[in-house]
Design a protein around this motif. Structure first.
Motif, PDB file in Angstrom:
ATOM      1  N   TRP A 172      -9.913  10.646   6.020  1.00 39.54           N
ATOM      2  CA  TRP A 172      -9.006  11.098   4.822  1.00 39.54           C
ATOM      3  C   TRP A 172      -9.882  11.726   3.825  1.00 39.54           C
ATOM      4  CZ3 TRP A 172      -3.795   9.331   3.820  1.00 39.54           C
ATOM      5  CH2 TRP A 172      -3.127   8.462   5.004  1.00 39.54           C
ATOM      6  N   PHE A 173      -9.396  12.758   3.291  1.00 40.21           N
ATOM      7  CA  PHE A 173     -10.211  13.566   2.262  1.00 40.21           C
ATOM      8  C   PHE A 173      -9.972  12.879   0.939  1.00 40.21           C
ATOM      9  CE2 PHE A 173     -11.786  16.315   5.324  1.00 40.21           C
ATOM     10  CZ  PHE A 173     -12.260  17.211   4.908  1.00 40.21           C
ATOM     11  N   ASP A 174     -10.705  12.478   0.258  1.00 40.74           N
ATOM     12  CA  ASP A 174     -10.432  12.010  -1.215  1.00 40.74           C
ATOM     13  C   ASP A 174     -11.480  12.799  -2.199  1.00 40.74           C
ATOM     14  OD1 ASP A 174      -9.671  10.731  -3.233  1.00 40.74           O
ATOM     15  OD2 ASP A 174     -10.793   8.848  -2.789  1.00 40.74           O
ATOM     16  N   GLY A 175     -11.004  13.626  -2.959  1.00 32.37           N
ATOM     17  CA  GLY A 175     -11.631  14.456  -3.839  1.00 32.37           C
ATOM     18  C   GLY A 175     -11.771  15.949  -3.386  1.00 32.37           C
ATOM     19  N   GLY A 176     -11.640  16.736  -4.525  1.00 26.45           N
ATOM     20  CA  GLY A 176     -11.533  18.205  -4.200  1.00 26.45           C
ATOM     21  C   GLY A 176     -10.175  18.809  -3.464  1.00 26.45           C
ATOM     22  N   ILE A 177      -9.333  18.099  -3.440  1.00 21.98           N
ATOM     23  CA  ILE A 177      -8.182  18.658  -2.958  1.00 21.98           C
ATOM     24  C   ILE A 177      -7.255  18.930  -4.347  1.00 21.98           C
ATOM     25  CG2 ILE A 177      -5.794  17.934  -1.949  1.00 21.98           C
ATOM     26  CD1 ILE A 177      -8.212  18.017  -0.128  1.00 21.98           C
ATOM     27  N   ARG A 178      -7.032  20.157  -4.328  1.00 21.98           N
ATOM     28  CA  ARG A 178      -6.432  20.666  -5.746  1.00 21.98           C
ATOM     29  C   ARG A 178      -5.183  21.584  -5.375  1.00 21.98           C
ATOM     30  NH1 ARG A 178      -9.510  17.440  -7.236  1.00 21.98           N
ATOM     31  NH2 ARG A 178     -11.320  17.884  -8.564  1.00 21.98           N
TER      32      ARG A 178
ATOM     33  N   ALA B 160      -8.379  20.569   5.080  1.00 20.33           N
ATOM     34  CA  ALA B 160      -8.936  19.320   5.491  1.00 20.33           C
ATOM     35  C   ALA B 160      -8.151  18.904   6.696  1.00 20.33           C
ATOM     36  CB  ALA B 160      -8.415  18.286   4.296  1.00 20.33           C
ATOM     37  N   THR B 161      -7.136  19.206   6.899  1.00 21.04           N
ATOM     38  CA  THR B 161      -6.144  18.883   8.068  1.00 21.04           C
ATOM     39  C   THR B 161      -6.779  19.650   9.416  1.00 21.04           C
ATOM     40  OG1 THR B 161      -4.258  18.466   6.776  1.00 21.04           O
ATOM     41  CG2 THR B 161      -4.174  18.727   9.264  1.00 21.04           C
TER      42      THR B 161
ATOM     43  N   ALA C  36      -8.978  15.760   9.310  1.00 20.08           N
ATOM     44  CA  ALA C  36      -8.585  14.782   8.455  1.00 20.08           C
ATOM     45  C   ALA C  36      -6.970  14.381   8.727  1.00 20.08           C
ATOM     46  CB  ALA C  36      -8.623  15.087   7.085  1.00 20.08           C
ATOM     47  N   LYS C  37      -6.713  13.013   8.637  1.00 17.06           N
ATOM     48  CA  LYS C  37      -5.497  12.586   8.987  1.00 17.06           C
ATOM     49  C   LYS C  37      -4.692  12.507   7.696  1.00 17.06           C
ATOM     50  CE  LYS C  37      -6.031  11.344  13.040  1.00 17.06           C
ATOM     51  NZ  LYS C  37      -5.621  12.332  14.190  1.00 17.06           N
ATOM     52  N   GLY C  38      -5.190  12.607   6.540  1.00 18.61           N
ATOM     53  CA  GLY C  38      -4.656  12.761   5.137  1.00 18.61           C
ATOM     54  C   GLY C  38      -5.478  13.315   4.090  1.00 18.61           C
ATOM     55  N   SER C  39      -4.772  13.712   2.954  1.00 20.09           N
ATOM     56  CA  SER C  39      -5.755  13.941   1.982  1.00 20.09           C
ATOM     57  C   SER C  39      -5.188  13.350   0.602  1.00 20.09           C
ATOM     58  CB  SER C  39      -5.450  15.434   1.639  1.00 20.09           C
ATOM     59  OG  SER C  39      -5.850  15.979   2.745  1.00 20.09           O
TER      60      SER C  39
ATOM     61  N   VAL D  27      -2.272  22.421  13.352  1.00 19.15           N
ATOM     62  CA  VAL D  27      -3.381  23.105  12.557  1.00 19.15           C
ATOM     63  C   VAL D  27      -4.531  22.484  12.978  1.00 19.15           C
ATOM     64  CG1 VAL D  27      -4.403  22.672  10.440  1.00 19.15           C
ATOM     65  CG2 VAL D  27      -1.726  23.057  10.334  1.00 19.15           C
ATOM     66  N   GLY D  28      -5.622  23.310  13.439  1.00 13.97           N
ATOM     67  CA  GLY D  28      -6.947  22.735  13.930  1.00 13.97           C
ATOM     68  C   GLY D  28      -7.778  23.834  13.474  1.00 13.97           C
ATOM     69  N   ARG D  29      -9.211  23.372  14.048  1.00 10.25           N
ATOM     70  CA  ARG D  29     -10.085  24.515  13.625  1.00 10.25           C
ATOM     71  C   ARG D  29      -9.983  25.953  13.948  1.00 10.25           C
ATOM     72  NH1 ARG D  29     -15.516  21.926  12.601  1.00 10.25           N
ATOM     73  NH2 ARG D  29     -15.073  19.339  12.400  1.00 10.25           N
TER      74      ARG D  29
END
Length: 86
Positions: free
Chosen positions: A12-18, A26-27, A31-34, A78-80
């Motif tokens: 999970w991404f925590d930080g920098g998500i604006r 992130a996805t 990442a499974k979540g933000s 969504v992927g790379r």
């Protein structure tokens, strides 16, 4: 990082998500979540519950537009491949 842990754990991404674009990136990286704590607090401080609702609507719209620009209709697709290689 996601490649390093593979299927062993969720990332999970925590930080920098604006923005919605940040959620898409992130996805795409696996990442499974933000987490959107700061944006949540800004919305809450500015307009209370309505501010949080508005913040979520803005993020949703930004994510929707970003996905449309990559030709993606479903977040599960969504992927790379959605990321530019520089």
């Amino acid at each position: 990082i996601v490649d390093a842990v593979g299927h062993l754990t969720e990332v999970w991404f925590d930080g920098g998500i604006r923005t919605g674009q940040d959620i898409l990136k992130a996805t795409a990286l696996g990442a499974k979540g933000s987490m959107v704590g700061r944006a949540f607090l800004y919305g809450l401080g500015a307009m209370g519950e309505q501010g949080v609702t508005k913040m979520l609507e803005i993020l949703h719209k930004e994510l929707d537009v970003s996905m449309a620009l990559t030709g993606t209709k479903d977040i599960r697709e969504v992927g790379r491949h959605n990321l530019a290689q520089l």
